[in-house]
Each structure stands twice: as C-alpha cells, then as structure tokens.
Design a protein around this motif. Structure first.
Motif, PDB file in Angstrom:
ATOM      1  N   THR A  46       6.815   2.691   9.304  1.00  0.00           N
ATOM      2  CA  THR A  46       6.661   3.746  10.150  1.00  0.00           C
ATOM      3  C   THR A  46       5.709   4.605   9.244  1.00  0.00           C
ATOM      4  OG1 THR A  46       8.393   3.598  11.646  1.00  0.00           O
ATOM      5  CG2 THR A  46       7.106   5.759  11.412  1.00  0.00           C
ATOM      6  N   THR A  47       6.305   4.800   7.759  1.00  0.00           N
ATOM      7  CA  THR A  47       5.669   5.686   6.850  1.00  0.00           C
ATOM      8  C   THR A  47       4.197   5.089   6.490  1.00  0.00           C
ATOM      9  OG1 THR A  47       7.823   6.535   6.056  1.00  0.00           O
ATOM     10  CG2 THR A  47       5.686   6.495   4.731  1.00  0.00           C
ATOM     11  N   ILE A  48       4.377   3.840   6.543  1.00  0.00           N
ATOM     12  CA  ILE A  48       2.949   3.066   6.006  1.00  0.00           C
ATOM     13  C   ILE A  48       2.027   3.338   7.110  1.00  0.00           C
ATOM     14  CG2 ILE A  48       2.041   0.762   5.877  1.00  0.00           C
ATOM     15  CD1 ILE A  48       4.375   0.062   3.989  1.00  0.00           C
ATOM     16  N   ARG A  49       2.434   3.055   8.305  1.00  0.00           N
ATOM     17  CA  ARG A  49       1.595   3.075   9.472  1.00  0.00           C
ATOM     18  C   ARG A  49       0.997   4.579   9.752  1.00  0.00           C
ATOM     19  NH1 ARG A  49       5.169  -0.637  13.654  1.00  0.00           N
ATOM     20  NH2 ARG A  49       4.371  -2.660  12.800  1.00  0.00           N
ATOM     21  N   MET A  50       1.678   5.603   9.377  1.00  0.00           N
ATOM     22  CA  MET A  50       1.202   6.896   9.319  1.00  0.00           C
ATOM     23  C   MET A  50       0.242   7.289   8.235  1.00  0.00           C
ATOM     24  SD  MET A  50       4.232   9.630  10.450  1.00  0.00           S
ATOM     25  CE  MET A  50       5.657   8.894   9.300  1.00  0.00           C
ATOM     26  N   PHE A 185       3.952  -0.475  -2.322  1.00  0.00           N
ATOM     27  CA  PHE A 185       4.332  -1.711  -1.762  1.00  0.00           C
ATOM     28  C   PHE A 185       5.845  -1.728  -1.335  1.00  0.00           C
ATOM     29  CE2 PHE A 185       5.693  -2.700  -6.009  1.00  0.00           C
ATOM     30  CZ  PHE A 185       6.636  -3.642  -5.737  1.00  0.00           C
ATOM     31  N   SER A 186       6.093  -2.143  -0.129  1.00  0.00           N
ATOM     32  CA  SER A 186       7.524  -2.046   0.397  1.00  0.00           C
ATOM     33  C   SER A 186       8.072  -3.529   0.030  1.00  0.00           C
ATOM     34  CB  SER A 186       7.621  -1.793   1.864  1.00  0.00           C
ATOM     35  OG  SER A 186       7.260  -2.831   2.646  1.00  0.00           O
ATOM     36  N   SER A 187       9.557  -3.598  -0.325  1.00  0.00           N
ATOM     37  CA  SER A 187      10.031  -4.740  -0.633  1.00  0.00           C
ATOM     38  C   SER A 187      11.625  -4.769  -0.306  1.00  0.00           C
ATOM     39  CB  SER A 187       9.738  -5.032  -2.123  1.00  0.00           C
ATOM     40  OG  SER A 187      10.157  -6.351  -2.473  1.00  0.00           O
ATOM     41  N   HIS A 188      12.065  -5.997  -0.027  1.00  0.00           N
ATOM     42  CA  HIS A 188      13.514  -6.022  -0.205  1.00  0.00           C
ATOM     43  C   HIS A 188      13.993  -6.838  -1.729  1.00  0.00           C
ATOM     44  CE1 HIS A 188      13.491  -5.736   4.180  1.00  0.00           C
ATOM     45  NE2 HIS A 188      14.523  -4.716   4.000  1.00  0.00           N
ATOM     46  N   VAL A 189      12.698  -7.324  -2.229  1.00  0.00           N
ATOM     47  CA  VAL A 189      13.060  -8.346  -3.338  1.00  0.00           C
ATOM     48  C   VAL A 189      13.210  -7.340  -4.635  1.00  0.00           C
ATOM     49  CG1 VAL A 189      12.439 -10.167  -4.932  1.00  0.00           C
ATOM     50  CG2 VAL A 189      11.845  -9.937  -2.519  1.00  0.00           C
ATOM     51  N   LEU A 190      14.419  -6.901  -4.971  1.00  0.00           N
ATOM     52  CA  LEU A 190      14.503  -5.774  -6.063  1.00  0.00           C
ATOM     53  C   LEU A 190      14.285  -6.102  -7.484  1.00  0.00           C
ATOM     54  CD1 LEU A 190      17.905  -4.066  -4.893  1.00  0.00           C
ATOM     55  CD2 LEU A 190      15.617  -3.499  -4.335  1.00  0.00           C
ATOM     56  N   PRO A 191      14.452  -7.589  -7.813  1.00  0.00           N
ATOM     57  CA  PRO A 191      14.051  -7.759  -9.348  1.00  0.00           C
ATOM     58  C   PRO A 191      12.561  -7.819  -9.346  1.00  0.00           C
ATOM     59  CG  PRO A 191      15.561  -9.240  -8.368  1.00  0.00           C
ATOM     60  CD  PRO A 191      15.276  -8.407  -7.174  1.00  0.00           C
ATOM     61  N   GLU A 192      11.809  -8.175  -8.283  1.00  0.00           N
ATOM     62  CA  GLU A 192      10.243  -7.977  -8.581  1.00  0.00           C
ATOM     63  C   GLU A 192       9.943  -6.516  -8.525  1.00  0.00           C
ATOM     64  OE1 GLU A 192       8.597  -9.719  -5.287  1.00  0.00           O
ATOM     65  OE2 GLU A 192       8.470  -8.270  -3.803  1.00  0.00           O
ATOM     66  N   VAL A 193      10.529  -5.664  -7.801  1.00  0.00           N
ATOM     67  CA  VAL A 193      10.300  -4.146  -7.881  1.00  0.00           C
ATOM     68  C   VAL A 193      10.515  -3.791  -9.418  1.00  0.00           C
ATOM     69  CG1 VAL A 193      10.667  -1.850  -7.219  1.00  0.00           C
ATOM     70  CG2 VAL A 193      10.741  -3.732  -5.475  1.00  0.00           C
ATOM     71  N   GLU A 194      11.469  -4.215  -9.903  1.00  0.00           N
ATOM     72  CA  GLU A 194      11.869  -3.746 -11.313  1.00  0.00           C
ATOM     73  C   GLU A 194      10.984  -4.338 -12.267  1.00  0.00           C
ATOM     74  OE1 GLU A 194      15.625  -4.457 -14.333  1.00  0.00           O
ATOM     75  OE2 GLU A 194      15.900  -4.632 -12.277  1.00  0.00           O
ATOM     76  N   ARG A 195      10.363  -5.658 -12.179  1.00  0.00           N
ATOM     77  CA  ARG A 195       9.252  -6.114 -13.284  1.00  0.00           C
ATOM     78  C   ARG A 195       7.851  -5.307 -12.779  1.00  0.00           C
ATOM     79  NH1 ARG A 195      11.360 -10.983 -11.178  1.00  0.00           N
ATOM     80  NH2 ARG A 195       9.651 -11.472  -9.941  1.00  0.00           N
ATOM     81  N   MET A 196       7.556  -5.095 -11.793  1.00  0.00           N
ATOM     82  CA  MET A 196       6.306  -4.746 -11.465  1.00  0.00           C
ATOM     83  C   MET A 196       6.061  -3.080 -11.339  1.00  0.00           C
ATOM     84  SD  MET A 196       3.588  -6.333  -8.662  1.00  0.00           S
ATOM     85  CE  MET A 196       4.572  -5.586  -7.147  1.00  0.00           C
TER      86      MET A 196
END
Length: 303
Positions: A46-50, A185-196
C-alpha cells in the motif's frame, strides 16, 4: 541530486474502518538502498502504491524525484518499478514488452537490454504465459532496470528466483545504487536485506517500527549462541553474566541468548570448562525482526 529522491511525509491510507498505513514518514536518498520489511498485511505494498501514485493517500503526501507521480508522467520515465505480482498479456514476449516500455519511456539502449537478458539467463522470445514464476520475475527485473532509472521501487523482487539469479540480481541493484539510483525494495528474505541494504525500514500494522542503518540494528540485535562443552556445565553458569538474558541447559549443550556484546558470555563459558564448539543460531537481523513483532512489543523511536 542532493535532496531525497523518495519522500513519504505522514502517509496515511484508510479503507473504511481499516487503517492500512498510518502517518508513515520515510526518505530514501540517491545512491541509497533501503530495505522495507514487514509481514504480509503490514502495509508495504500500500505504501509503494501511494509513492507511485496508484493510490491516493487519505492524508500526508508522497513525492518521487520531487514530484507526485500521479501528476508527473515525465518523471515516471526515470522510475523503475517491479510489482509484487507482475501481470502481462500471456501472448506477449519479453522482447515485445521491453520494446513497449521503451517507447513509453522515450527509448532505451538495446545494448543494456541485451546485457540484462544475458546476465539473468533469460530467453526473451518466449510468450509470458509460458514462463515459470522465476522467468516471469526476470522479465520484470529487466523492464525495471533497462532504462537505467534514477529511482528503483521493487516489491518482493527475488520471489521465485533461484539462488544464482538472486545473487546476480543483488549485484545489479548494487550497481544501480553505485551509479546514483535511490532504491526502495520490500522483502521477506532478511539475509539478502542484510547483505544489500544500507538502511532498513521495518513496518508493523501500517506504522513504522524502526528506520536505521543495518549495522546499527545489528549492534542492538539479540544473538543466540549454542555452546557444546566436554562435560555438562554447572546450572546457573551464565547467571549474572553481562548481556545474558536467557540460558537453556541440556546436558553438555547450552543455548544462551545475549543482548549486546557476546564477549562476557564467551569468557564465562571458556573459564567454566572445555568448550568443544560454539555455533550461532539463526540470523541476527531475523532475530531482531521477530523481536519487534512480538505481540506485546511497542513501536520504538524512528532513528
């Protein structure tokens, strides 16, 4: 660009009695990668669409590259967007889709399209309706990146990608940020968020729980350590050790939860007997994320 490329100022969206997003304030600067975390229903999409002008806020405002995108079609060509569920006419091929978006954006470099197709190992000649979820996602990634946008907004971008393609995608996004693009970017994959990501915004029930640098979050994350001793340690070994908030003793195996530096727990273990092995349990960012979603947890101050 010196000012923030993405700005959400008090964004609120209500659907009748349901408040999907509440007074959300967030900025992403050029060259910055911001991870946007939260479970399904937290308000990420919803945030992204706004931000993109697809939904009108009930209150607050959103700008991208200094403009509200609903009123600024010329700015849209500088934005790359990958929705969480990309929908394309089943008979359209990737090549046709890239050409279509290229015309809308005033043209793209074919060499850039070819480079992305090769790096993601995509066959763009196949109709969209015949593609697997992973290959459909690759098509979406190419269309989001092929015009070298100044802003990238990506909703669950790695869904369906195999590990090798995920790695290449993360490299592509990092390269875009190094070239000055602002990335959310939204994500459920926490390790990739931590890396990037350089910063992370965590949303719960429509409201921000925390916005901070990844390193800052990890410095405050609880860590779980599994100690295997040569002989069963004395119960209560970790009582009073600075930072230790919990210890579970099972024979020669002891699991310790530490809030803060792990040094005191390590010293206590090695002074008590022979430690055969120490293993970290879980992912630091995941542990922090889950702790912020406890039922009784209260939103913390946004940094």
């Amino acid at each position: 660009m010196s000012e923030s490329a993405i700005v959400a100022d008090g964004l609120t969206k209500r659907f009748g009695a349901l408040t999907a997003v509440s007074e959300l304030t967030l900025t992403v600067d050029p060259g910055q990668i911001m991870g946007f975390l939260g479970p399904n229903g937290a308000g990420k999409t919803t945030t992204i669409r706004m931000l993109l002008g697809f939904l009108k806020p009930t209150a607050g405002a959103a700008t991208v590259l200094g403009a509200a995108l609903a009123q600024a079609p010329r700015v849209r060509r500088r934005v790359g967007y990958l929705p969480g569920d990309l929908r394309v006419e089943p008979g359209m091929t990737g090549t046709e889709l890239f050409a279509f978006f290229g015309r809308l954006r005033g043209g793209v470099r074919q060499g850039r399209v070819d480079e992305l197709v090769q790096r993601l190992d995509l066959d763009p000649s196949r109709p969209f309706g015949t593609l697997s979820k992973g290959n459909r996602q690759k098509v979406g990634i190419v269309q989001a990146l092929c015009h070298d946008p100044d802003v990238l907004i990506l909703d669950e971008p790695t869904t369906g990608l195999d590990p090798l393609v995920q790695r290449e995608f993360l490299t592509l996004v990092t390269e875009a940020a190094q070239d000055g693009a602002a990335v959310l970017f939204s994500s459920h994959v926490l390790p990739e968020v931590e890396r990037m990501a350089s910063r992370v915004a965590i949303i719960r029930a429509g409201g921000l729980v925390r916005v901070a640098a990844v390193d800052e979050l990890l410095d405050h994350a609880r860590r779980r350590l599994e100690f295997r001793f040569a002989d069963p340690p004395q119960p209560g070994l970790f009582d009073g050790v600075p930072g230790v908030v919990d210890a579970d003793y099972e024979g020669r195996l002891t699991t310790v939860t530490v809030d803060g530096p792990v040094g005191p727990a390590l010293r206590a273990a090695t002074e008590a007997g022979t430690v055969l092995r120490v293993n970290p349990i879980g992912d630091d960012l995941e542990d922090l994320f889950l702790s912020l979603y406890q039922v009784d947890a209260q939103p913390v101050e946004v940094a």
